[in-house]
Design a protein around this motif. Structure first.
Motif, PDB file in Angstrom:
ATOM      1  N   THR A   1      75.182  56.682 -27.670  1.00  0.00           N
ATOM      2  CA  THR A   1      76.219  56.807 -26.648  1.00  0.00           C
ATOM      3  C   THR A   1      77.501  57.220 -27.354  1.00  0.00           C
ATOM      4  O   THR A   1      77.542  57.262 -28.591  1.00  0.00           O
ATOM      5  CB  THR A   1      76.475  55.459 -25.949  1.00  0.00           C
ATOM      6  OG1 THR A   1      76.886  54.515 -26.958  1.00  0.00           O
ATOM      7  CG2 THR A   1      75.240  54.946 -25.229  1.00  0.00           C
ATOM      8  N   ALA A   2      78.534  57.491 -26.560  1.00  0.00           N
ATOM      9  CA  ALA A   2      79.817  57.837 -27.174  1.00  0.00           C
ATOM     10  C   ALA A   2      80.327  56.657 -28.003  1.00  0.00           C
ATOM     11  O   ALA A   2      80.909  56.833 -29.079  1.00  0.00           O
ATOM     12  CB  ALA A   2      80.817  58.214 -26.102  1.00  0.00           C
ATOM     13  N   ALA A   3      80.085  55.442 -27.488  1.00  0.00           N
ATOM     14  CA  ALA A   3      80.562  54.259 -28.198  1.00  0.00           C
ATOM     15  C   ALA A   3      79.677  53.936 -29.398  1.00  0.00           C
ATOM     16  O   ALA A   3      80.124  53.304 -30.358  1.00  0.00           O
ATOM     17  CB  ALA A   3      80.608  53.070 -27.248  1.00  0.00           C
ATOM     18  N   GLN A   4      78.432  54.319 -29.339  1.00  0.00           N
ATOM     19  CA  GLN A   4      77.500  54.033 -30.430  1.00  0.00           C
ATOM     20  C   GLN A   4      76.784  55.325 -30.833  1.00  0.00           C
ATOM     21  O   GLN A   4      75.652  55.564 -30.450  1.00  0.00           O
ATOM     22  CB  GLN A   4      76.496  52.954 -29.987  1.00  0.00           C
ATOM     23  CG  GLN A   4      75.509  52.508 -31.068  1.00  0.00           C
ATOM     24  CD  GLN A   4      76.196  52.016 -32.321  1.00  0.00           C
ATOM     25  OE1 GLN A   4      77.026  51.123 -32.263  1.00  0.00           O
ATOM     26  NE2 GLN A   4      75.883  52.619 -33.467  1.00  0.00           N
TER      27      GLN A   4
ATOM     28  N   VAL B   1      76.948  58.415 -44.934  1.00  0.00           N
ATOM     29  CA  VAL B   1      76.859  58.220 -43.478  1.00  0.00           C
ATOM     30  C   VAL B   1      78.197  57.729 -42.935  1.00  0.00           C
ATOM     31  O   VAL B   1      78.978  57.108 -43.648  1.00  0.00           O
ATOM     32  CB  VAL B   1      75.749  57.193 -43.106  1.00  0.00           C
ATOM     33  CG1 VAL B   1      74.377  57.700 -43.535  1.00  0.00           C
ATOM     34  CG2 VAL B   1      76.028  55.828 -43.687  1.00  0.00           C
ATOM     35  N   PRO B   2      78.458  58.015 -41.644  1.00  0.00           N
ATOM     36  CA  PRO B   2      79.687  57.518 -41.036  1.00  0.00           C
ATOM     37  C   PRO B   2      79.567  56.043 -40.638  1.00  0.00           C
ATOM     38  O   PRO B   2      78.475  55.567 -40.315  1.00  0.00           O
ATOM     39  CB  PRO B   2      79.866  58.404 -39.803  1.00  0.00           C
ATOM     40  CG  PRO B   2      78.548  59.034 -39.534  1.00  0.00           C
ATOM     41  CD  PRO B   2      77.702  58.921 -40.756  1.00  0.00           C
ATOM     42  N   VAL B   3      80.682  55.339 -40.667  1.00  0.00           N
ATOM     43  CA  VAL B   3      80.706  53.908 -40.349  1.00  0.00           C
ATOM     44  C   VAL B   3      80.438  53.705 -38.846  1.00  0.00           C
ATOM     45  O   VAL B   3      80.717  54.594 -38.025  1.00  0.00           O
ATOM     46  CB  VAL B   3      82.082  53.317 -40.767  1.00  0.00           C
ATOM     47  CG1 VAL B   3      83.207  53.783 -39.855  1.00  0.00           C
ATOM     48  CG2 VAL B   3      82.035  51.799 -40.844  1.00  0.00           C
TER      49      VAL B   3
ATOM     50  N   GLU C   1      78.572  48.502 -40.775  1.00  0.00           N
ATOM     51  CA  GLU C   1      79.782  48.104 -40.045  1.00  0.00           C
ATOM     52  C   GLU C   1      81.045  48.288 -40.878  1.00  0.00           C
ATOM     53  O   GLU C   1      82.145  48.307 -40.343  1.00  0.00           O
ATOM     54  CB  GLU C   1      79.690  46.643 -39.604  1.00  0.00           C
ATOM     55  CG  GLU C   1      78.468  46.285 -38.770  1.00  0.00           C
ATOM     56  CD  GLU C   1      78.508  46.879 -37.357  1.00  0.00           C
ATOM     57  OE1 GLU C   1      79.532  47.518 -37.020  1.00  0.00           O
ATOM     58  OE2 GLU C   1      77.523  46.717 -36.621  1.00  0.00           O
ATOM     59  N   LYS C   2      80.875  48.343 -42.215  1.00  0.00           N
ATOM     60  CA  LYS C   2      82.051  48.428 -43.089  1.00  0.00           C
ATOM     61  C   LYS C   2      81.913  49.602 -44.036  1.00  0.00           C
ATOM     62  O   LYS C   2      80.836  49.865 -44.550  1.00  0.00           O
ATOM     63  CB  LYS C   2      82.140  47.155 -43.947  1.00  0.00           C
ATOM     64  CG  LYS C   2      83.025  46.087 -43.371  1.00  0.00           C
ATOM     65  CD  LYS C   2      83.305  45.057 -44.461  1.00  0.00           C
ATOM     66  CE  LYS C   2      83.381  43.658 -43.870  1.00  0.00           C
ATOM     67  NZ  LYS C   2      83.049  42.629 -44.837  1.00  0.00           N
ATOM     68  N   GLN C   3      83.057  50.273 -44.293  1.00  0.00           N
ATOM     69  CA  GLN C   3      83.038  51.357 -45.268  1.00  0.00           C
ATOM     70  C   GLN C   3      82.800  50.788 -46.660  1.00  0.00           C
ATOM     71  O   GLN C   3      83.135  49.651 -46.945  1.00  0.00           O
ATOM     72  CB  GLN C   3      84.375  52.107 -45.244  1.00  0.00           C
ATOM     73  CG  GLN C   3      84.596  52.860 -43.952  1.00  0.00           C
ATOM     74  CD  GLN C   3      85.924  53.594 -43.952  1.00  0.00           C
ATOM     75  OE1 GLN C   3      86.333  54.129 -44.975  1.00  0.00           O
ATOM     76  NE2 GLN C   3      86.589  53.620 -42.819  1.00  0.00           N
ATOM     77  N   GLY C   4      82.241  51.625 -47.521  1.00  0.00           N
ATOM     78  CA  GLY C   4      81.993  51.174 -48.882  1.00  0.00           C
ATOM     79  C   GLY C   4      80.761  51.853 -49.427  1.00  0.00           C
ATOM     80  O   GLY C   4      80.147  52.682 -48.762  1.00  0.00           O
ATOM     81  N   THR C   5      80.430  51.482 -50.657  1.00  0.00           N
ATOM     82  CA  THR C   5      79.255  52.049 -51.296  1.00  0.00           C
ATOM     83  C   THR C   5      78.250  50.934 -51.533  1.00  0.00           C
ATOM     84  O   THR C   5      78.584  49.900 -52.099  1.00  0.00           O
ATOM     85  CB  THR C   5      79.646  52.730 -52.618  1.00  0.00           C
ATOM     86  OG1 THR C   5      80.585  53.760 -52.312  1.00  0.00           O
ATOM     87  CG2 THR C   5      78.441  53.368 -53.289  1.00  0.00           C
ATOM     88  N   TYR C   6      77.049  51.130 -51.049  1.00  0.00           N
ATOM     89  CA  TYR C   6      76.011  50.105 -51.120  1.00  0.00           C
ATOM     90  C   TYR C   6      74.860  50.606 -51.983  1.00  0.00           C
ATOM     91  O   TYR C   6      74.482  51.771 -51.912  1.00  0.00           O
ATOM     92  CB  TYR C   6      75.501  49.784 -49.713  1.00  0.00           C
ATOM     93  CG  TYR C   6      76.588  49.322 -48.772  1.00  0.00           C
ATOM     94  CD1 TYR C   6      76.891  47.971 -48.645  1.00  0.00           C
ATOM     95  CD2 TYR C   6      77.336  50.233 -48.040  1.00  0.00           C
ATOM     96  CE1 TYR C   6      77.902  47.545 -47.799  1.00  0.00           C
ATOM     97  CE2 TYR C   6      78.343  49.822 -47.190  1.00  0.00           C
ATOM     98  CZ  TYR C   6      78.631  48.469 -47.065  1.00  0.00           C
ATOM     99  OH  TYR C   6      79.628  48.058 -46.238  1.00  0.00           O
ATOM    100  N   THR C   7      74.316  49.706 -52.772  1.00  0.00           N
ATOM    101  CA  THR C   7      73.236  50.078 -53.683  1.00  0.00           C
ATOM    102  C   THR C   7      71.891  50.031 -52.977  1.00  0.00           C
ATOM    103  O   THR C   7      71.586  49.074 -52.275  1.00  0.00           O
ATOM    104  CB  THR C   7      73.214  49.091 -54.866  1.00  0.00           C
ATOM    105  OG1 THR C   7      74.476  49.149 -55.515  1.00  0.00           O
ATOM    106  CG2 THR C   7      72.125  49.448 -55.863  1.00  0.00           C
ATOM    107  N   GLY C   8      71.114  51.075 -53.173  1.00  0.00           N
ATOM    108  CA  GLY C   8      69.748  51.101 -52.653  1.00  0.00           C
ATOM    109  C   GLY C   8      68.764  51.271 -53.791  1.00  0.00           C
ATOM    110  O   GLY C   8      69.097  51.833 -54.828  1.00  0.00           O
ATOM    111  N   ILE C   9      67.551  50.748 -53.610  1.00  0.00           N
ATOM    112  CA  ILE C   9      66.534  50.902 -54.643  1.00  0.00           C
ATOM    113  C   ILE C   9      65.181  51.145 -53.990  1.00  0.00           C
ATOM    114  O   ILE C   9      64.994  50.915 -52.797  1.00  0.00           O
ATOM    115  CB  ILE C   9      66.427  49.657 -55.569  1.00  0.00           C
ATOM    116  CG1 ILE C   9      66.280  48.399 -54.725  1.00  0.00           C
ATOM    117  CG2 ILE C   9      67.594  49.563 -56.504  1.00  0.00           C
ATOM    118  CD1 ILE C   9      66.014  47.178 -55.559  1.00  0.00           C
TER     119      ILE C   9
END
Ligand code: CUA
Length: 330
Positions: free
Chosen positions: A77-80, A111-113, A154-162
């Motif tokens: 949706t526009a909101a989501q 990706v966008p927040v 929900e929050k901007q930042g850099t997250y580690t993936g493995i």
């Protein structure tokens, strides 16, 4: 909770065992111990108590499973808002393709927040597993089987993936980042990524571009050089129904390098693209010690044994040229 229960039982059982071994060990002159052939009351006790304990654990396990069970993906949706990405597991690096933007990148999923990220998961080799502990649980990438998952950051930042499924010798070095940015940053990043690479003007980088065409282009692609456009590896190169068989001309083994210089991770996520402080200035006399790209080009098998990068040895000049060219691909 289960760990707590287990510790209590472990200490109790091992404690009684050790006490018995010490207290009732054989000593000179000790008579044979009392021989007991069954005790109904005791046997009932040590059957019923563990059964009850297991039911308690079962209760909390089922409650935990229900708690982490995935919800349905929210409608766009526009909101989501919602974006779609394809994550492709290679041995041993991650490729990310944005089908709606026709952009391919590697090692970092941007990706966008606040947006639903719908991830299509593919592998054309072995089973991998996509895991970003701070954002989403594990989901396997299975050859010949299309899997999907979704998450919202929900929050901007850099997250580690493995990679969370053993997939060969460099499984532990199959890492990636999820970079969560605001909508404007995402749009401007994306519009840069959609451009073909421009030809270098710097003479050193021009030599690097020639070297790339001769030595690297059979495994790596650059849009505007040896690729006409970004392509969807997932559709072109997997054995999925409707996909082309492995070995189609566009199925390049290595990462697409079109905007290599703009990436923060290289070499399947094991090295930072550390261009700050002039580290990767081709004229840096300590280029091979200070610039991770130069280190990687100099000895990819030393850094990540068994990977597919078999370029033979490059001269210092060739490394300078390739660094100048690749780091210039912003
Ligand atoms: Cu890929 Cu483990």
């Amino acid at each position: 909770m289960i760990l707590g229960i287990s510790i209590v039982i472990f200490v109790l059982v091992e404690g009684i065992l050790i006490f018995s071994i010490l207290r009732y060990r054989e000593r000179p002159g000790t008579p044979n111990p009392f021989q007991n052939h069954g005790n109904l009351k005791l046997e009932l006790v040590w059957t019923v108590i563990p059964t009850l304990v297991l039911f308690v654990i079962l209760f909390f396990t089922i409650r935990g499973l229900l708690y982490v069970a995935p919800e349905n993906e929210p409608a766009a949706t526009a909101a989501q808002p919602r974006i779609e990405v394809t994550a492709i597991g290679h041995q041993w690096w991650w490729e990310f393709y944005y089908p709606n933007y026709n952009v391919t990148t590697a090692d970092t999923l941007e990706v966008p927040v606040g947006t639903t990220v719908h991830v299509n998961l593919f592998s054309n080799n072995v089973i991998h597993s996509f895991w970003v502990p701070a954002l989403t649980g594990k989901t396997d990438l299975i050859p010949g089987h299309a899997n999907t998952k979704w998450f919202v950051a929900e929050k901007q930042g850099t997250y580690t993936g493995i990679c969370a499924e053993y997939c060969g010798t460099q499984h532990a070095n199959m890492r990636f980042n999820v970079k969560v940015v605001n909508n404007d940053d995402f749009k401007s990043w994306m519009s840069t990524q959609q451009q073909a690479a421009s030809a270098p003007t710097d003479p050193l980088a021009q030599k690097g571009a020639d070297l790339f065409k001769n030595q690297c282009a059979s495994c790596h692609g650059i849009v505007g050089v040896n690729l006409k456009q970004f392509y969807n590896t997932a559709q072109e190169c997997t054995d999925l129904p409707g996909g082309k068989p492995n070995g189609s001309p566009q199925c390049l083994i290595g990462p697409n390098l079109t905007h290599f210089g703009s990436r923060s991770l290289i070499a399947g996520g094991v090295l930072d693209n550390n261009t700050e402080n002039g580290n990767c200035d081709p004229n840096n006399p300590k280029l091979k010690e200070q610039c991770n790209l130069a280190k990687w080009l100099n000895d990819p098998q030393g850094i990540k044994p068994g990977n597919d990068m078999n370029i033979g040895s490059l001269t210092n000049e060739q490394i300078q040229q390739l660094v100048a060219y690749l780091e210039g691909l912003k």
